[in-house]
Design an enzyme around this catalytic site. Structure first.
Site, short mmCIF file in Angstrom:
data_model
loop_
_atom_site.label_atom_id
_atom_site.label_comp_id
_atom_site.label_asym_id
_atom_site.label_seq_id
_atom_site.Cartn_x
_atom_site.Cartn_y
_atom_site.Cartn_z
N ASP A 81 -6.78 40.48 81.04
CA ASP A 81 -6.41 41.36 80.27
C ASP A 81 -5.29 42.01 80.96
O ASP A 81 -5.27 42.04 82.09
CB ASP A 81 -7.97 42.31 79.90
CG ASP A 81 -7.36 43.49 79.09
OD1 ASP A 81 -6.54 42.95 77.89
OD2 ASP A 81 -8.59 44.63 78.33
N HIS A 182 -7.21 53.25 74.66
CA HIS A 182 -7.58 53.16 75.10
C HIS A 182 -8.70 54.38 75.48
O HIS A 182 -7.63 55.22 75.87
CB HIS A 182 -6.96 52.34 76.41
CG HIS A 182 -5.74 50.87 76.24
ND1 HIS A 182 -4.77 51.28 76.01
CD2 HIS A 182 -6.10 49.75 75.70
CE1 HIS A 182 -4.30 49.61 76.26
NE2 HIS A 182 -4.78 49.02 75.99
N ASN A 232 -10.44 43.80 71.59
CA ASN A 232 -10.77 44.34 72.41
C ASN A 232 -11.88 45.63 72.56
O ASN A 232 -11.67 46.53 72.08
CB ASN A 232 -9.62 44.74 73.53
CG ASN A 232 -9.58 43.46 74.24
OD1 ASN A 232 -8.98 42.09 72.87
ND2 ASN A 232 -7.55 43.67 74.62
#
Length: 286
Positions: A81, A182, A232
């Site tokens: 990642d 994120h 993700n």
């Protein structure tokens, strides 16, 4: 069985679904992901986060991840990642990762293209696949700093730029910025579904959503319906594991061995992954 990102994402594209890509910084997380994937007979992606290098060195983690994937009863890709260091990316390919993500999203367009091409060249030598990103994603893994000073319209992926980027770099999957972030959400995200659909119509490769934790079920259904094939996911798994360990230790007044606490964490992560596999619309393999 160990496989490539392309093979996993082909299943996703053929079925118009999304495959879960879960960051797995320890063995318990790996087991939770693979056991759940085997239970529901679905493909899955194990991911390594370079930001956790200090606590989970890739030299030790890569062989374990590859072994876990190889022994799985379902297709499992092993993915690097967010990596902005080409030498680290090359080393991960040498260690057996079947796909890598080069992240040059904070660079100029030209430099991002140049470095991504190098990443693709490296990956092809190892029969591996490449994901890359254009547009800036809010925050970074593990609750990193948010780029809140940048206007949303300047962070989101421009569809025409995405088309040009894919054509110039020959990548296998594209991470697009359309409103997710994120780490931990401080405000409810506003997702631009029309942007996903437009990008999908232009690039003709699988699209990836980063910042998967914390969205509503309807958001997941919408992003999958609009063309996202890889989601993700990590933050909510991490929070659930920490809480489960704390609750288990408290329930025994602190008299608990470490493996027992880890077992409680793994059970909590399994519950999260089961829920997400269903939400991502992943179907059982025939």
């Amino acid at each position: 069985m160990l496989t490539t990102m392309n093979e996993v994402l082909k299943i996703a594209e053929d079925r118009n679904i999304a495959v879960g890509a879960f960051d797995t910084p320890n063995l318990e997380n790996m087991f939770a992901v693979v056991k759940t994937a085997e239970k529901y007979n679905v493909p899955v992606i194990l991911m390594y986060i370079p930001l956790l290098e200090d606590v989970a060195p890739v030299e030790f983690m890569a062989p374990v991840m590859v072994a876990v994937a190889r022994n799985a009863k379902v297709p499992v890709a092993v993915h690097l990642d967010h990596c902005s260091d080409l030498e680290r990316l090359k080393r991960c390919l040498e260690l057996g990762f079947t796909s890598v993500m080069y992240d040059g999203s904070e660079l100029s367009y030209e430099e991002n293209v140049r470095n991504t091409k190098i990443a693709v060249e490296y990956a092809r030598r190892y029969g591996a696949d490449v994901e890359a990103e254009i547009g800036i994603m809010g925050g970074r893994e593990a609750g990193g700093a948010n780029v809140g000073s940048i206007k949303p319209e300047d962070m989101y992926t421009d569809p025409e730029d995405a088309k040009r980027f894919v054509e110039e770099t020959k990548i296998d999957a594209l991470a697009a910025s359309f409103g997710t972030a994120h780490g931990f959400y401080t405000v409810a995200p506003k997702l631009d579904f029309a942007r996903i659909e437009k990008i999908k119509s232009l690039v003709k490769i699988p699209l990836v959503m980063h910042g998967g934790s914390g969205l509503q079920q309807s958001d997941y259904e919408n992003v999958v319906a609009h063309g996202i094939n890889k989601i993700n996911y990590f933050t909510e798994m991490s929070l659930a594991a920490v809480k489960a360990m704390g609750d288990a230790i408290q329930a025994k007044n602190g008299k608990m061995h470490f493996p027992e606490a880890l077992g409680a964490a793994e059970k909590a992560v399994v519950e999260i992954i089961e829920r997400q596999i269903k939400v991502f619309k992943t179907e059982e393999l025939s």
